[in-house]
Design a protein around this motif. Structure first.
Motif, short mmCIF file in Angstrom:
data_model
loop_
_atom_site.label_atom_id
_atom_site.label_comp_id
_atom_site.label_asym_id
_atom_site.label_seq_id
_atom_site.Cartn_x
_atom_site.Cartn_y
_atom_site.Cartn_z
N TYR A 94 0.49 14.86 -13.31
CA TYR A 94 0.49 13.64 -14.12
C TYR A 94 -0.90 13.02 -14.12
N GLN A 95 -1.19 12.25 -15.17
CA GLN A 95 -2.50 11.60 -15.26
C GLN A 95 -2.54 10.27 -14.49
N GLY A 96 -1.36 9.76 -14.18
CA GLY A 96 -1.31 8.52 -13.41
C GLY A 96 0.12 8.18 -13.05
N PHE A 97 0.28 7.38 -12.02
CA PHE A 97 1.60 6.95 -11.56
C PHE A 97 1.64 5.44 -11.38
N ASN A 98 2.81 4.87 -11.63
CA ASN A 98 3.16 3.59 -11.02
C ASN A 98 4.05 3.90 -9.82
N VAL A 99 4.06 2.99 -8.86
CA VAL A 99 4.84 3.19 -7.63
C VAL A 99 5.67 1.94 -7.40
N THR A 100 6.96 2.14 -7.10
CA THR A 100 7.83 1.00 -6.85
C THR A 100 8.58 1.20 -5.53
N ILE A 101 9.50 0.29 -5.25
CA ILE A 101 10.28 0.30 -4.02
C ILE A 101 10.91 1.67 -3.79
N PRO A 102 10.81 2.23 -2.60
CA PRO A 102 10.25 1.65 -1.36
C PRO A 102 8.94 2.31 -0.93
N TYR A 103 8.11 2.74 -1.89
CA TYR A 103 6.97 3.61 -1.56
C TYR A 103 5.59 2.96 -1.71
N LYS A 104 5.52 1.66 -2.00
CA LYS A 104 4.22 1.04 -2.26
C LYS A 104 3.29 1.07 -1.05
N GLU A 105 3.85 1.00 0.13
CA GLU A 105 3.03 1.08 1.35
C GLU A 105 2.88 2.52 1.82
N GLU A 106 3.90 3.32 1.62
CA GLU A 106 3.89 4.71 2.07
C GLU A 106 2.78 5.52 1.41
N VAL A 107 2.47 5.25 0.14
CA VAL A 107 1.48 6.07 -0.57
C VAL A 107 0.04 5.81 -0.14
N LEU A 108 -0.19 4.73 0.59
CA LEU A 108 -1.56 4.41 1.03
C LEU A 108 -2.25 5.59 1.71
N GLN A 109 -1.51 6.35 2.50
CA GLN A 109 -2.11 7.43 3.28
C GLN A 109 -2.56 8.62 2.43
N TYR A 110 -2.15 8.65 1.16
CA TYR A 110 -2.49 9.79 0.30
C TYR A 110 -3.60 9.45 -0.70
N ILE A 111 -4.22 8.29 -0.53
CA ILE A 111 -5.20 7.79 -1.50
C ILE A 111 -6.62 7.94 -0.96
N ASP A 112 -7.55 8.41 -1.84
CA ASP A 112 -8.96 8.56 -1.45
C ASP A 112 -9.72 7.24 -1.54
N TYR A 113 -9.45 6.48 -2.59
CA TYR A 113 -10.11 5.19 -2.79
C TYR A 113 -9.04 4.12 -3.01
N ILE A 114 -9.13 3.02 -2.27
CA ILE A 114 -8.17 1.92 -2.41
C ILE A 114 -8.92 0.68 -2.90
N ASP A 115 -8.49 0.14 -4.03
CA ASP A 115 -9.08 -1.06 -4.59
C ASP A 115 -8.99 -2.22 -3.59
N PRO A 116 -9.99 -3.13 -3.58
CA PRO A 116 -9.99 -4.22 -2.59
C PRO A 116 -8.71 -5.05 -2.56
N ALA A 117 -8.12 -5.37 -3.72
CA ALA A 117 -6.88 -6.15 -3.73
C ALA A 117 -5.75 -5.38 -3.06
N ALA A 118 -5.64 -4.09 -3.37
CA ALA A 118 -4.60 -3.27 -2.74
C ALA A 118 -4.85 -3.12 -1.25
N GLN A 119 -6.13 -3.05 -0.88
CA GLN A 119 -6.49 -2.94 0.54
C GLN A 119 -6.07 -4.20 1.29
N GLN A 120 -6.30 -5.35 0.69
CA GLN A 120 -5.93 -6.61 1.33
C GLN A 120 -4.42 -6.72 1.49
#
Length: 265
Positions: free
Chosen positions: A50-76
């Motif tokens: 896929y070219q992009g995903f949205n993520v909803t309950i219950p995986y919004k925190e779980e996907v953090l570990q699979y990301i190379d770059y995290i935007d500052p707002a998402a990081q906070q």
């Protein structure tokens, strides 16, 4: 091809929202609902089908570990709801944050110097708390049934529902819990009497369009706002990231009006 990742998605209208956005910007694309388990996530995200995903309950925190770059707002916030593939990297964003900002701007709700109460301590509550703190709220309370709850990266104070009853005057109350959401539409997270202590009530629920929480607040004279505009705005902001374009606010307005018919009874 784009998709929403989540555990249970049968009630989502995200495909309809994104179809409207594709039509508005003249793109031939498809948006699917992709129900999956927590064990499926790393393979789905890494595979690049896929070219992009949205993520909803219950995986919004779980996907953090699979990301190379995290935007500052998402990081906070420590939660991601949008994944994009940019320059060979898997990038994570939180467009709920920008969607919530759009909701407040549309309704002319000012945050600076205000006392804010947020019902709930989940991912959406953390997002709202981060936004309120960043915009200069005087005091932010997160209301939990378990006051020992820890919330990352906000200056919000955790209180329980008994302590909430002792707050005699505040400005904004935000419901981020599922209490009152279809099909349990007779429920409210707080009493009608308590709402008279506030000026503005925001419910992130959009089905029904007026929850008991918002009805009680309206009848007490508060300004009331539901979460439908935020839902559309966060989808538009996700498309801005995926397509690398800036879209006009009028697109959010037009699509929000169309989507309202899904929840009007």
């Amino acid at each position: 091809m784009y998709a929403l990742l989540g555990k249970t998605l049968k009630h989502s209208i995200s495909p309809e929202i994104h179809a409207e956005i594709f039509s508005e910007i003249g793109i031939a694309a498809e948006y699917k609902l992709l129900e999956c388990t927590i064990d499926d996530l790393p393979q789905i995200i890494a595979r690049g089908d896929y070219q992009g995903f949205n993520v909803t309950i219950p995986y919004k925190e779980e996907v953090l570990q699979y990301i190379d770059y995290i935007d500052p707002a998402a990081q906070q916030i420590q939660a991601i709801n949008t994944i994009a593939y940019i320059d060979g990297k898997i990038c994570g964003y939180n467009t709920d944050y920008t969607g919530f900002s759009s909701l407040l701007l549309k309704n002319k709700i000012m945050v600076q110097g205000k006392k804010v109460v947020i019902l709930g301590v989940g991912g959406s509550a953390k997002m709202v708390a981060a936004y309120m703190c960043n915009q200069g709220a005087q005091q932010v309370y997160l209301v939990s049934r378990n006051p020992a709850t820890k919330v990352v990266a906000t200056q919000a104070k955790i209180i329980d529902y008994r302590e909430l009853e002792t707050i005699e005057r505040a400005d904004i109350i935000v419901n981020t819990t599922p209490c009152g959401m279809y099909p349990n539409i007779a429920d409210s997270a707080v009493s009608r009497e308590l709402l008279k202590n506030f000026q503005v009530a925001i419910d992130l629920i959009y089905n029904p369009t007026e929850t008991v929480f918002l009805r009680d607040a309206r009848e007490q004279g508060l300004q009331t706002v539901n979460g439908l505009y935020m839902l559309v705005a966060q989808a538009v902001h996700a498309q801005e990231i995926w397509q690398q374009v800036k879209l006009e606010t009028a697109i959010i307005e037009r699509i929000a009006k169309k989507m309202q018919v899904y929840y009007e009874k």
